[in-house]
Design a protein around this motif. Structure first.
Motif, mmCIF file in Angstrom:
data_model
loop_
_atom_site.group_PDB
_atom_site.id
_atom_site.type_symbol
_atom_site.label_atom_id
_atom_site.label_comp_id
_atom_site.label_asym_id
_atom_site.label_seq_id
_atom_site.Cartn_x
_atom_site.Cartn_y
_atom_site.Cartn_z
ATOM 1 N N LYS A 250 0.844 -1.193 0.000
ATOM 2 C CA LYS A 250 0.000 0.000 0.000
ATOM 3 C C LYS A 250 0.876 1.238 0.000
ATOM 4 O O LYS A 250 2.096 1.154 0.122
ATOM 5 C CB LYS A 250 -0.910 -0.004 1.237
ATOM 6 N N GLU A 253 0.991 6.441 3.218
ATOM 7 C CA GLU A 253 -0.116 7.152 3.863
ATOM 8 C C GLU A 253 -1.234 6.186 4.240
ATOM 9 O O GLU A 253 -1.761 6.225 5.361
ATOM 10 C CB GLU A 253 -0.648 8.245 2.937
ATOM 11 N N GLU A 254 -1.603 5.318 3.303
ATOM 12 C CA GLU A 254 -2.656 4.327 3.580
ATOM 13 C C GLU A 254 -2.258 3.428 4.748
ATOM 14 O O GLU A 254 -3.064 3.157 5.643
ATOM 15 C CB GLU A 254 -2.923 3.474 2.339
ATOM 16 N N ARG A 255 -1.014 2.976 4.722
ATOM 17 C CA ARG A 255 -0.553 2.058 5.759
ATOM 18 C C ARG A 255 -0.468 2.748 7.114
ATOM 19 O O ARG A 255 -0.819 2.153 8.144
ATOM 20 C CB ARG A 255 0.821 1.498 5.354
ATOM 21 N N GLU A 258 -3.930 3.114 8.557
ATOM 22 C CA GLU A 258 -4.406 1.786 8.935
ATOM 23 C C GLU A 258 -3.844 1.406 10.305
ATOM 24 O O GLU A 258 -4.573 0.925 11.188
ATOM 25 C CB GLU A 258 -3.975 0.781 7.874
#
Length: 268
Positions: A250, A253-255, A258
């Motif tokens: 990913k 930023e997404e990780r 999360e």
């Protein structure tokens, strides 16, 4: 085979933090700002990680996560309450002078005296580090030219632009050509042109075999520069490793969000 791998990694290890912990007392004013009745705040809570020779390692986290406190402990500006850290094998708790000899530390909080010129300050910091005068003169010429400071060498810091003053802060922090460079939010408050000069220089340091540690909350900066990253939330290491292993396919930023959401609940 595993023993050989561990030995090689240890040989490359240039910074090792072991269970660092730092707690601060909160004033009544700070308690009011934070809307808390807690009188002591744990800024860093059992933090451990390693950074290796010739890489850029990024500490990523939101404001108040403990990034700055961690870097200040590594730089011997403050002492850990528990745990220890080693820079090129030297303990930050017991060998602070040796640690300072081999690091350069730059922070936005570094306020240079406005009365002095870049030329004077470079010589002053060089003398403070015991740098040979001939080497100092050569290094001044090199760094002043690289960062465009040469035209402003005799201008008082108070009369420099914010970006130029930041460049002066950078060069005086590395006057002694340290093997380990530690930057706290290296592009914070800089215009885009100055920020590019700084980030390009960080890449140059890596190419020269230097080791760079930086703290930031900017995802793109980590993705652009860092070989490895540690995500800090509430003073604890939440994820650590190469960018690929942390991101798990990913974006960073997404990780990050999360991981943050799994620990803190809703983001907002």
């Amino acid at each position: 085979m595993s023993d050989i791998i561990q030995e090689n990694e240890f040989d490359r290890e240039i910074v090792r933090a072991e269970n660092l912990k730092k707690t601060f007392s909160l004033s009544r004013k700070q308690q009011k700002i934070d809307r808390t009745s807690i009188k002591r705040k744990v800024a860093v809570d059992g933090l451990s990680f390693s950074a290796y020779r010739g890489e850029i390692y990024g500490l990523l986290g939101p404001n108040g996560a403990g990034k700055t406190t961690t870097l200040r402990m590594l730089s011997t500006l403050i002492s850990p309450d528990e745990g220890d850290a080693f820079v090129m094998g030297h303990s930050v708790k017991h060998e602070a002078a040796k640690v300072r000899d081999c690091i350069g530390f730059m922070t936005g909080d570094l306020k240079l005296e406005g009365f002095f010129t870049p030329d004077y300050l470079f010589d002053f910091f060089g003398a403070m580090h015991g740098v040979d005068k001939k080497f100092l003169a050569e290094r001044k010429k090199q760094l002043f030219s690289k960062f465009g400071i040469d035209r402003f060498a005799l201008v008082r810091v108070a009369d420099l632009s914010t970006g130029m003053a930041q460049k002066v802060s950078l060069v005086v922090s590395i006057v002694h050509d340290p093997d380990v460079v530690i930057f706290d939010e290296p592009t914070n408050g800089l215009d885009v042109l100055t920020a590019k000069v700084v980030t390009d220089f960080l890449s140059d340091l890596k190419d020269m075999g230097k080791s760079v540690l930086l703290s930031t909350h900017i995802f793109s900066l980590v993705e652009k520069l860092c070989d490895r990253v540690g995500i800090i939330i509430d003073g604890k290491m939440s994820a650590e490793g190469s960018l690929q292993s942390v991101c798990e396919g990913k974006t960073l930023e997404e990780r990050f969000f999360e991981i943050y959401q799994s620990q803190k609940g809703d983001i907002l």
